[in-house]
Design an enzyme around this catalytic site. Structure first.
Site, mmCIF file in Angstrom:
data_model
loop_
_atom_site.group_PDB
_atom_site.id
_atom_site.type_symbol
_atom_site.label_atom_id
_atom_site.label_comp_id
_atom_site.label_asym_id
_atom_site.label_seq_id
_atom_site.Cartn_x
_atom_site.Cartn_y
_atom_site.Cartn_z
ATOM 1 N N ARG A 1 -7.442 -4.038 4.226
ATOM 2 C CA ARG A 1 -6.801 -3.117 3.283
ATOM 3 C C ARG A 1 -7.788 -2.064 2.827
ATOM 4 N NH1 ARG A 1 -4.106 -6.963 -0.854
ATOM 5 N NH2 ARG A 1 -3.347 -4.963 -1.628
ATOM 6 N N ALA B 1 -1.031 -9.791 -9.323
ATOM 7 C CA ALA B 1 -1.401 -9.049 -10.528
ATOM 8 C C ALA B 1 -0.358 -9.238 -11.615
ATOM 9 C CB ALA B 1 -1.566 -7.566 -10.204
#
Length: 481
Positions: A203, A339
């Protein structure tokens, strides 16, 4: 005592609780804000020298933004960077198979954060800086270059020692130090071994200017100036996500990892290193997508998707140590909730500490733990199921009729994103505490309606997948939007 107001934030009267937080990630910073707002004294210890600029994009659902309205400056910062995009599924060759808005952006939907213009994409570094700026405006102390080397829990306090020998004394210590680090003396629940999942995720985020005008990759941006895009390309045992915005772009590429025993947590790779996974004979890739990957910076962080089975206990036996976020519950990116659940933890824990007060602090952390475990565990499991669905897509069937697109990554469920963790703690604290202390019957309702929780593990999920058995998790209760 009356509430005080700083930077427009109304702080409840001081409750005498001092909270020491280890880790200045998204979950740790939000815990600092929420605990401070509820009247606690807070200090944050972070081993890094500064806020990390690393990280691409993540999704924050309404359930994690229910308290944003209480921070006027942070509320404005959040709304200065909105990426409202549709969700797209593509074949490797570039055929668009499916387009739809996120569930919480469907017409007529009212969420638990009705005052927030929900951004589907949030750049991790920008979101964390938004939190840090708010922490600074409130005067909450943060100590950088302060690795914690020891934690000592006493009957009525906790002592936290940093590498420089400095000691911090508090009533409770919150471990928001992620999945990869251990701290001597931080005995909050059983130590669960970290395992390799067999996959890795490359990523990276980089400026759009890295995409050359006239290049094959530039053709992907024909509509981006009017609306950002979230694209998922589904291939054979891989999937590639592209984030396309006017200024920044990113990709998240999940692929099998064949060197688990030999490599460290993360490795720097060149774009060319990813091509063997993309250029399989079975997947004929759009040249524009391949060029997009080639346009990335020369060093891409290839994170190993390591896993730690969920432990039902996140607190020490005394209750003065508590894990939150990834330190308590690891998530795969395909769950789309790592998250979010860290932010929900922050709101729930602060509310429980407020309700319990200093005298009931050691019970408060355990109530928080009980209120959160099953919800989080179910969402952890979706990471396996969503990846399995993305890596085994019947492209021909979806191409013939988009109604055949049963992709869990885009079908989350109202029970997930329309939750209010603070309100839930308020409504259920007393009943949960009675259950913990007296055995009074108590069942969590922050799960899919009608769901019956079933324990699971990496081993059980692996055996299920190897046997070719389809998961029935999302048939357990109501997962509708």
């Amino acid at each position: 005592m009356t509430a005080t107001v700083i930077d427009g934030v109304h702080r409840l009267p001081k409750n005498g609780i001092t909270v020491v937080i280890i880790g200045a990630g998204v979950a740790g910073l939000q815990t600092a804000l929420e605990c401070w707002r509820k009247g606690c004294e807070v200090v944050v210890l972070e081993r890094a020298a500064e806020l990390s600029p690393l990280g691409d994009y993540f999704t924050i659902t309404p359930s994690a933004l229910t308290t944003l309205k209480y921070y006027p400056s942070m509320f404005a910062d959040y709304h200065s960077c909105i990426h409202d995009c549709l969700l797209h599924v593509y074949s490797p060759s570039g055929e668009r198979l499916l387009t739809r808005p996120p569930e919480w952006k469907q017409p007529g939907v009212v969420t638990t954060a009705p005052d927030v213009n929900l951004s589907f994409l949030n750049r991790r570094s920008v979101f964390a800086k938004m939190q840090l700026d708010q922490v600074k405006r409130l005067g909450i102390p943060i100590h950088w270059n302060a690795p914690v080397v020891a934690v000592r829990e006493h009957e009525s306090s906790v002592t936290v020692v940093t590498g420089s020998g400095q000691e911090f004394v508090g009533d409770v210590c919150v471990g928001a130090n992620g999945i990869g680090s251990t701290i001597p003396g931080f005995d909050a629940g059983p130590e669960v071994a970290v395992q390799d999942s067999g996959y890795a995720v490359a990523r990276v985020a980089f400026p759009r200017s890295a995409i050359k005008d006239g290049s094959p990759a530039s053709t992907l941006f024909q509509t981006i100036d009017t609306r950002p895009e979230f694209r998922v390309y589904v291939g054979e045992d891989i999937h590639l996500i592209l984030f396309l915005t006017p200024d920044w772009v990113a990709f998240v590429f999940t692929h099998p990892d064949n060197n688990n025993a030999k490599e460290s947590w993360s490795n720097h790779k060149q774009p060319a290193d990813l091509m063997p996974f993309l250029e399989r004979a079975a997947d004929k890739w759009d040249p524009a997508v391949l060029d997009f990957v080639h346009s990335a910076p020369s060093e891409i962080v290839d994170w190993k998707l390591r896993w730690r089975d969920g432990a039902e206990q996140w607190t020490s036996d005394r209750g003065r140590l508590i894990r939150i976020g990834d330190a308590a519950h690891a998530f795969f990116p395909t769950a789309g909730n790592g998250a979010v659940q860290g932010l929900e933890d922050a709101v729930s824990l602060a509310e429980c500490l407020h309700i319990g007060g200093k005298e009931g602090l050691t019970q408060a952390t355990k109530v928080h733990n009980k209120l959160r475990f099953e919800r989080v565990s179910i969402l952890q499991q979706t990471g396996f199921i969503n990846r399995e669905e993305l890596h085994n897509v019947d492209i021909a069937a979806i191409s013939a009729d988009s109604k055949n697109a049963n992709l869990g990554f885009f079908k989350i469920g109202r029970w997930v994103w329309n939750h209010d963790p603070g309100r839930y703690a308020q409504d259920n604290y007393d009943a949960c505490l009675a259950h913990l202390e007296n055995g009074t019957p108590f069942s969590n309702t922050n799960l899919p309606p009608g769901h019956v929780y079933q324990p699971w593990s990496l081993e059980s999920e692996t055996k299920r997948m190897q046997a070719g058995q389809k998961s029935t998790l999302k048939e357990n209760g109501d997962w509708s939007a």
